[in-house]
Scaffold this motif. Structure first.
Motif: not given
Length: 1664
Positions: A786, A789, A793, A812, A816, A819
């Motif tokens: 978390s 991210r 982000d 999560e 990720v 991402l």
């Protein structure tokens, strides 16, 4: 600083460098490791089988010789590119030789700092290069670790940056040998933090910290064999920071102070520096006061003044610096004088000395050797000589406890007795001197903390830990052994090294195992060092004496000190025979020495063996009371400056007395640290052993590590370059300033050389290679999913747009992964764990850099948007200002016109008077608002202060609970460890016991079998002997032969068994030798395997680096291809545009050619026409004479035309004036419209605000009214319930009254009947008495009956009283109802007032709406007028066009006339004048055309304004409609409220009517009650009359009785008839009593009672 190897390899490679690299890669370079270090060599390729297995052939680079060496002695070398690499973890091949080569190359280039993964390596430069200045500090300020080169400032900046970003406590721990520069680096770190971070109150300056270290070096440093200015105490510097990152407060905690150095020290070393400073630098007056004008020749403590003049001069300068530093720290002259007094007293105590053992035999008591020096010491301490002697010696003669019970007692119970029985006089004197100096040092630390503390709130802390380094006398080539103090300092360093290994290696491996990450690493060693276990391994039996389990030296010292006859020899004997401590995997860390009372201990995992001298060590474990008496002596001193010095420290910690100094709570964080350190001494085993002098050492180190473990730790490894590097420092003890640590910049160039063997030992001892390897191979940077991210982000804006900024993620890990895919990272550069994302070294820094770039771009875009918006707002403001300036100019011009007008003067004088009243009301309103706001502000401030106090209290509770939790956790962990150790030991012992029992059982069976055999043999022998006696000689010889044969067989079997046993023993020994050889082979194979795996991992990492570089190059290639395609597309587009322009150019050229041809044709035609005109002119000139008459006519026409032209010019002038007027009117209209628009917008905004306020107030009031209506409804319900209760009570009361009336009537009737019966009985009895004699008994019976009647009467009176009480309760309830009615009336009136206020506000709103409608109508009228003006202008334009057409027609006619005149030979002057007039007319026409265009543009603008006004009108109409709807809604609500009010008023009227009825009922009841009371009185009176009548009748004659009997029968019959009549009347009235009111019932009852009274009266009168 050097460059990164990556940058070198990619950017700045020359051809020569490339060729060198190629040749280096072609020839495989290696390091040959040998005893003196390592050498460069080239690995040669050989044929298979030419060399034995495990051998390789190399060629040395130094002399070219060929050697056959073992494979284990060869390590791969790195390219020359990595010779001065900044981070040792970035080496291509990581091995000891490569690391040492890089360090040596950097050190030779004066680059003493190097990164080692997350840690830092600093080699003591010996010389002082100019790399520590404020300019260098500014270079590192605010930078990341990746942006700058390695430096001690970089480590401080990294810790400071982490502190600001994570808000977590940070620690910097300095590790290394003695003399490696730890204290100097600690000073540099503090100086950097103070300079860069700044402080809130400007009390922490570099000067103050320099003063702090000047004082600490004077009181805590001394000269040792390795370092001329070595710190002899450990200290922790704590810097507290606030929210903004500034330093708020600081503190210093010291521990493991080497106080025994005051009295005894190794040969060649000195005592603390302050004694030499004082003896050399004290002024004459101070020397006189301290009695230091003459020094003693011999000093028991070895404190002697310097003999060299240079040393004396330096010491004198240092003393003046020390005094100045103490002044800077706020230590007053009196406090300084107290310090000098105590130091002088210590010197005089050493000069006084004590009696030796031989003298004790003669004198029998302990005393000073020289009393005159002792007298001086007593004078300086402020006590008498007897008090001083008793504090040191006299307590020793007191009775002591027996030695036998000492083993069962703790060290605090028998310490005085133990010390008293054995301590010599000299030991007592030394204990007093060390106690005095320890107290003095503790007071000094508290005063330093007093100067550094602050009461400001702080957020988090940064700790710098500096401890004395590893001390080994062998490095200084000294023969004497190390002392117990050296053991304590070395033990502390070992614990810190173990902490480094745990944090950087063990914990990382555990984290990888938890997250399922596999690493190809070797088997790890235990996290706790075995040399640490040799010193402090605890015993599970805390209070017992000698045990068989393994224990450390500290525990053994404590036990030996308590045991009778304990000595250093028994201590060493006990320590050498502990198998669990000494041996593990074949390694021994404790060895016997050749010298007596000496032993060897292998520190730094066996790389640094130190020889210790154990003589006198047990004295450190024994508590001498003279040490504790030192504090009492200072406290009770007659000199106030000394006693006040001790009193200032009265609030210190008593638990840690003599252990840790500087625990005064200067701030909240320091209080938390002190609390945690105290709990370390009061939990678990520490609570039992906290007063043990040996165990205190372990507890102090435990407290230090507990404090450091709570924070994020940064390690700095300080390296000593050579053993003899600090010999210059050892020679001169008193170098000034910073030169104490470093002799100067112009030192010997040989100092910049490294001792390779010492460097290798330090690297191996610190386990730095393991940390580097796991840093390289592992994933040192990690973040929670978390957090990653949320932080990164911003690099994937498309994901943010897709999901939104604050979207909730269910998975999560999946988010990720998305991402990471968008970031396009190399797969090998990260690893997805179970709960975290792990990165290779450097990957997270690259992401942070990309994030910074993206954030920078976003901020730039935001700034651009903000600046554009501000510029537009400024432009709009300028436009409004321009319009306002024009309006102001116009108003000023108007003001000039009306300035002298009398009415204007009157208006200007009257208007301020009108405004005065309004301003006063406004001021009052504003004052009230200000008061309300002040009250709100005070309430808010009060609440905020309360909340702040609550938060502070809760935070302190949380911190205390956290500290307690951590302490409990640590104690539970220690207890669990002890329990596990005990259980494992118990299991082992049980297993051993079972094995022994099994062996015992087997042996027992064997013994039984052998006993049976022996018994059988004995029986056989006895039987043989008996046979010999019985038989003859022949048979005896036979048995003897059998017996001899049996003996020979037994001997043969014995020999056979012995041979078998020897064979088995030999085979077992051979089998044991084989595993040992196999173990050696396995160890060699394991070492080779480790080496190969390390090289494999290095090549793998190198390959991964190349892959990542290829990945980056591919990304750059893709980016380049994209840019290339874009540029090609742009070039193609530009080429197309050029072709298009060329085509258009061709077309334009063609058009130009056609136009030129057309112009040439037109020119030719014009030339022809000119020729024709010339011909015509010639013809006209020839005909001139013929047309004179026509010329006059033409002249007349010309005059007429000129007159018309003048008229037209006048008309044009008038039109121009009207146009100017129209323009002015238009400008005025525009300004008026803008003003009206602004005023209208302001009015609309104000009205909107008022409407919103009215709406809010109405909603609030509606809510209040709803609440009030609910309350009123509840009150009404309550009143109704109370009314119902009252009605029910009234009905009950009426029923009770009616029942009581009926009951009383019945009772009266019964009484009447009884009286009648009594009267009849009395008459009968009278008759009987008259006939017989009268009896008194009957008269008594009659009296009793009379008393009963009186009792019934009293009961009736009581019932009446109860009725009166109930009536009073009813009155109270009626009053309550009246009060509730009044409150309801008040609420109704308040609601009525609020309704009136709302109606008035609605009327005001209606008036405002009317005004708005008027303004709107006026604006509409103005627009209509503007439209009329526009239509007029259009008509004027049409007229002007018509005039223009007429003028054009006239011009055509004039041209025709001119042509005619030209034909008729007119004069040329007239023609020229006419032509000029024509040109003027043409110019006027052009002017009119421009005017027409301007008017058209004006018309268009007016139309646009009209459209805007219509739109605004529509908006206003819509707003008015909304307001009307809102007003209707409010009126509807008011109507509903009115209806509810009417209902409430009706209900109130009904309640008042019912109340009135109740009051009437109550009045009637009161009247009835009064009448009943009267009737009762009358009845009582009648009863009295009856009694009197009865008595009279008893006395009457007999004749009268007979007559009366006849009459009485008649009267009785009459009475009975009347009673029957009353009964019939009551039965008739029972049906009507329910419908008739209570008054009728009361009247009926009253009539009944009156009739009864009449009857009784009649009856009595008849009797009479």
């Amino acid at each position: 600083s050097t460059l990164h190897p990556e940058s070198i390899g990619t950017n700045s490679k020359t051809e020569e460098q490339i060729t060198v690299e190629k040749t280096w890669y072609n020839t495989e370079k290696v390091w040959l490791v040998h005893k003196d270090g390592f050498s460069m060599a080239t690995l040669l390729k050989t044929e298979a089988g030419s060399l034995p297995e495990g051998k390789v052939k190399i060629r040395l680079e130094s002399d070219g010789s060929l050697l056959d060496v073992d494979e284990d002695d060869v390590e791969k070398a790195n390219p020359p590119l990595f010779d001065r690499v900044e981070d040792l973890a970035s080496l291509q091949y990581l091995n000891e030789s490569s690391v040492m080569h890089s360090l040596r190359q950097r050190y030779g280039a004066n680059l003493v700092h190097s990164h080692a993964g997350p840690s830092m390596v600093v080699i003591n430069p010996i010389s002082a290069p100019s790399m520590y200045s404020e300019k260098v500090m500014q270079i590192f300020k605010g930078c990341r670790r990746e942006d700058t080169g390695p430096h001690i400032y970089s480590m401080a900046q990294t810790a400071y940056r982490n502190l600001l970003t994570t808000r977590q406590d940070q620690s910097i721990v300095l590790l290394g040998k003695s003399g490696s520069g730890k204290t100097t680096n600690c000073q540099h770190i503090i100086q950097y933090l103070i300079t860069i971070a700044g402080c809130t109150n400007k009390s922490f300056s570099a000067e103050k910290w320099q003063a702090v270290y000047t004082v600490l070096e004077a009181f805590g440093n001394a000269s040792t064999s390795l370092n001329g200015n070595a710190s002899r105490f450990s200290h922790i510097v704590s810097l507290d920071f606030d929210q903004s990152g500034q330093v708020t407060s600081a503190s210093i905690q010291t521990l493991l102070m080497e106080k025994a150095r005051v009295t005894r020290r190794p040969e060649g070393e000195s005592t603390f520096n302050v004694f030499y400073y004082l003896m050399a630098g004290a002024e004459s007056s101070l020397k006189t006061e301290l009695h230091l004008n003459h020094f003693s020749e011999n000093n028991a403590f070895g404190i002697l003044p310097q003999t060299k003049a240079e040393d004396k001069q330096r010491a004198s300068q240092q003393f003046s610096k020390l005094q100045a530093a103490m002044k800077v720290l706020g230590i007053t002259p009196d406090e300084q004088r107290a310090f000098w007094l105590v130091l002088g007293a210590i010197y005089h105590l050493g000069s006084a000395g004590a009696t030796k053992e031989k003298m004790l035999v003669h004198s029998g008591r302990k005393q000073f050797a020289r009393h005159e020096w002792a007298q001086k010491a007593a004078y300086l301490l402020g006590c008498t000589l007897e008090e001083l002697a008793s504090s040191i010696f006299k307590h020793q003669t007191k009775g002591t406890l027996p030695r036998v019970s000492a083993a069962r007692q703790g060290p605090d119970e028998n310490s005085s007795g133990d010390a008293g029985s054995k301590a010599s006089a000299m030991e007592c004197l030394e204990a007093m001197a060390s106690g005095l100096y320890s107290e003095l040092f503790t007071i000094l630390i508290s005063m330093i903390n007093r100067a550094l503390k602050s009461s400001q709130n702080s957020l988090c802390s940064l700790l710098i830990v500096d401890t004395p380094g590893l001390q080994n006398p062998r490095l200084a080539k000294r023969e004497c052994g190390a002392t117990f103090e050296d053991l304590c300092h070395n033990y502390t360093q070992e614990r810190l090294q173990t902490l480094f290994y745990q944090r950087t290696f063990v914990q990382e491996l555990e984290r990888y195992k938890e997250e399922n990450i596999e690493l190809a690493l070797d088997d790890t060693e235990p996290s706790s060092s075995l040399s640490v276990a040799v010193v402090d391994q605890a015993s599970s039996q805390v209070r017992t004496g000698r045990t068989d389990e393994a224990r450390g030296l500290l525990w053994l010292m404590e036990e030996e000190a308590l045991q009778p006859g304990g000595s250093e020899q028994t201590l060493l004997g006990a320590s050498f025979f502990q198998p669990a401590v000494l041996f593990t995997s074949g390694h021994t860390f404790l060895l016997k020495s050749e010298k007596d009372h000496h032993f060897l201990l292998g520190h730094s995992h066996g790389t640094d063996w130190v020889e210790y001298d154990a003589r006198g060590w047990l004295n450190y474990a024994k508590h001498n009371p003279a040490t504790s008496n030192a504090a009492c002596l200072l406290h009770d001193s007659q000199k106030k400056i000394i006693s006040s010095l001790i009193m200032s420290r009265a609030g210190g910690a008593t638990i840690l007395s003599g252990s840790i100094a500087g625990l005064e709570a200067g701030s909240q964080l320091s209080l938390r640290r002190a609390t945690s350190m105290r709990k370390t001494f009061t939990t678990g085993v520490a609570a039992i052993k906290k007063k043990s002098l040996c165990i205190q050492i372990k507890l102090q180190v435990d407290a230090l590590l507990d404090m450091v473990r709570r924070s994020k730790i940064h390690f700095v490894h300080c390296i000593l370059p050579k053993a003899d590097a600090l010999k210059a420092l050892s020679g001169s003890l008193f170098k000034g300033g910073d030169d104490r640590e470093t002799p100067g910049e112009n030192g010997d160039p040989g100092l910049m050389q490294l001792d390779v063997s010492m460097l290798r030992a330090q690297l191996r001892g610190s386990k730095l290679m393991d940390a580097l390897r796991i840093y390289r191979q592992g994933y040192p940077d990690h973040m929670v999913f978390s957090e990653f991210r949320r932080r990164f982000d911003v690099l994937a804006p498309h994901l943010t747009k897709k999901h939104g900024r604050n979207y909730i993620v269910k998975d999560e890990k999946r988010a990720v992964e998305e991402l990471l895919e968008s970031l396009d990272l190399e797969k090998s550069s990260y690893h997805m764990g179970l709960s975290r994302l792990f990165f290779r070294a450097g990957t997270l820094a690259k992401l942070e850099e990309q994030r910074d770039e993206q954030t920078k771009c976003n901020i730039i875009l935001f700034q651009a948007a903000s600046r554009g918006y501000l510029a537009r707002q400024a432009f709009k403001k300028r436009k409004i200002q321009d319009l306002a300036i024009r309006c102001i100019q116009k108003n000023i011009n108007k003001n000039r016109g009306v300035k002298d007008w009398p009415w204007w003067k009157l208006f200007t004088t009257v208007q301020p008077l009108i405004q005065v009243q309004l301003t006063e009301e406004q001021m009052k309103g504003k004052d009230e608002e200000i008061q309300l706001i002040k009250g709100k502000l005070e309430r808010v401030e009060k609440e905020r202060n309360e909340l702040r106090l609550n938060t502070d209290r809760l935070e302190s509770k949380i911190t205390d609970l956290g500290a307690e939790l951590a302490d409990e956790r640590s104690t539970s962990e220690s207890a669990s460890q002890m329990l596990e150790a005990e259980t494992s030991e118990r299991l082992r012992l049980e297993k051993d016991l079972k094995d022994l029992q099994a062996k015992f059982e087997a042996m027992k069976k064997k013994m039984d079998a052998q006993e049976m055999e022996v018994m059988e043999a004995r029986l056989m022998k006895t039987s043989d002997l008996n046979g010999e006696l019985d038989d003859d000689d022949d048979s005896g010889g036979e048995w003897r032969i059998k017996y001899n044969r049996a003996i020979r067989e037994m001997e043969f079997t014995k020999k056979k068994l012995q041979q078998e046993f020897d064979d088995k023993l030999e085979t077992e020994q051979q089998s044991k030798r084989q595993p040992r050889g196999c173990a050696a082979l396995c160890a060699a194979a394991k070492k080779k395997c480790q080496k190969l795996t390390a090289e494999l991992q290095d090549t793998k990492l190198h390959l991964e680096g190349l892959q990542s570089r290829n990945h980056d190059l591919e990304k750059k290639q893709r980016k380049f291809d994209l840019e290339q395609n874009q540029t090609q597309a742009e070039a193609q587009r530009e080429r197309n545009q050029r072709e298009k322009l060329a085509r258009e150019k061709d077309i334009m050229n063609a058009e130009m050619f056609n136009l030129r041809q057309q112009l040439q044709v037109k020119l030719c035609a014009a030339n022809v026409k000119v020729q024709q005109l010339e011909a015509e002119l010639q013809d006209i000139s020839s005909q001139e004479s013929k047309d004179e008459a026509s010329l006059a006519k033409v002249k007349k026409q010309l005059r007429d035309l000129e007159a018309k032209v003048k008229d037209q010019e006048e008309e044009l002038d008038e039109q121009a004036g009207s146009i100017q007027m129209l323009e002015q009117a238009k400008l005025r209209l525009e300004m008026e419209m803008e003003r009206q628009r602004q005023t209208h917008s302001k009015d609309i905004e104000s009205k909107d605000e008022e409407v919103d306020e009215i709406r809010r107030s109405c909603s609030k009031k509606l809510k209040q009214m709803e609440v009030q209506l609910e309350e009123e409804y509840e009150d009404k319900q309550k009143v109704l319930r109370e009314k119902r209760d009252l009605e029910s009570k009234l009905l009950n009361a009426q029923d009770q009254v009616h029942q009581r009336d009926v009951e009383s009537e019945k009772r009266l009737r019964k009484d009447l009947k009884r009286t009648k019966v009594l009267l009849a009985d009395a008459q009968i009895m009278l008759d009987h008495v008259k006939s017989n004699a009268p009896s008194k008994r009957e008269i008594a019976q009659l009296k009793n009956q009379l008393e009963e009647s009186e009792f019934t009467c009293a009961a009736a009176v009581k019932a009446r009283k109860c009725m009166e009480l109930e009536i009073e309760d009813l009155h109270i309830q009626v009053d309550d109802i009246a009060k509730t009615k009044i409150s309801l009336e008040e609420q109704v009136s308040r609601l009525q007032r609020e309704k009136n206020d709302l109606q008035s506000r609605m009327e005001e709103d209606q008036e405002d709406l009317n005004e708005l409608m008027k303004k709107h109508k006026a604006a509409v009228a103005q627009s209509a007028r503007d439209l009329n003006q526009i239509s007029d202008l259009q008509s004027q334009l049409e007229e002007a066009t018509k005039d223009k057409q007429e003028i054009q027609e006239k011009l055509h006619s004039l041209q025709s006339q001119l042509e005619f005149q030209e034909q008729s030979m007119v004069e040329k002057s007239l023609v020229s004048r006419q032509e000029a007039k024509i040109r003027e007319l043409e110019t006027k026409l052009e002017y009119e055309r421009t005017q027409i265009k301007r008017l058209e543009s004006l018309v268009t603008r007016l139309k646009e304004n009209l459209e805007k006004m219509t739109e605004e009108r529509n908006q206003r109409i819509a707003a008015e409609n909304r307001e009307k709807e809102q007003n209707k809604r409010i009126l509807r609500q008011i109507r509903d409220m009115k209806e509810e009010m009417t209902e409430l008023s009706k209900k109130e009227a009904e309640a008042s009517r019912k109340k009135h009825e109740l009051e009437m009922d109550i009045e009637s009841l009161e009247a009835a009650n009064q009448s009943l009371q009267m009737d009762l009185k009358l009845a009582f009176k009648r009863i009295g009359d009856l009694q009197a009548a009865i008595e009279d009748e008893m006395e009457s004659d007999d004749n009268d009785d007979l007559i009366n009997n006849g009459d009485e029968t008649e009267t009785d019959s009459e009475v009975e008839d009347r009673v029957d009549g009353v009964k019939s009347w009551i039965s008739k009235n029972k049906g009507t009593a329910k419908t008739q009111p209570e008054e009728g019932n009361l009247k009926s009852t009253r009539s009944v009672l009156s009739s009864l009274c009449i009857m009784t009266h009649h009856h009595s009168s008849s009797h009479h």
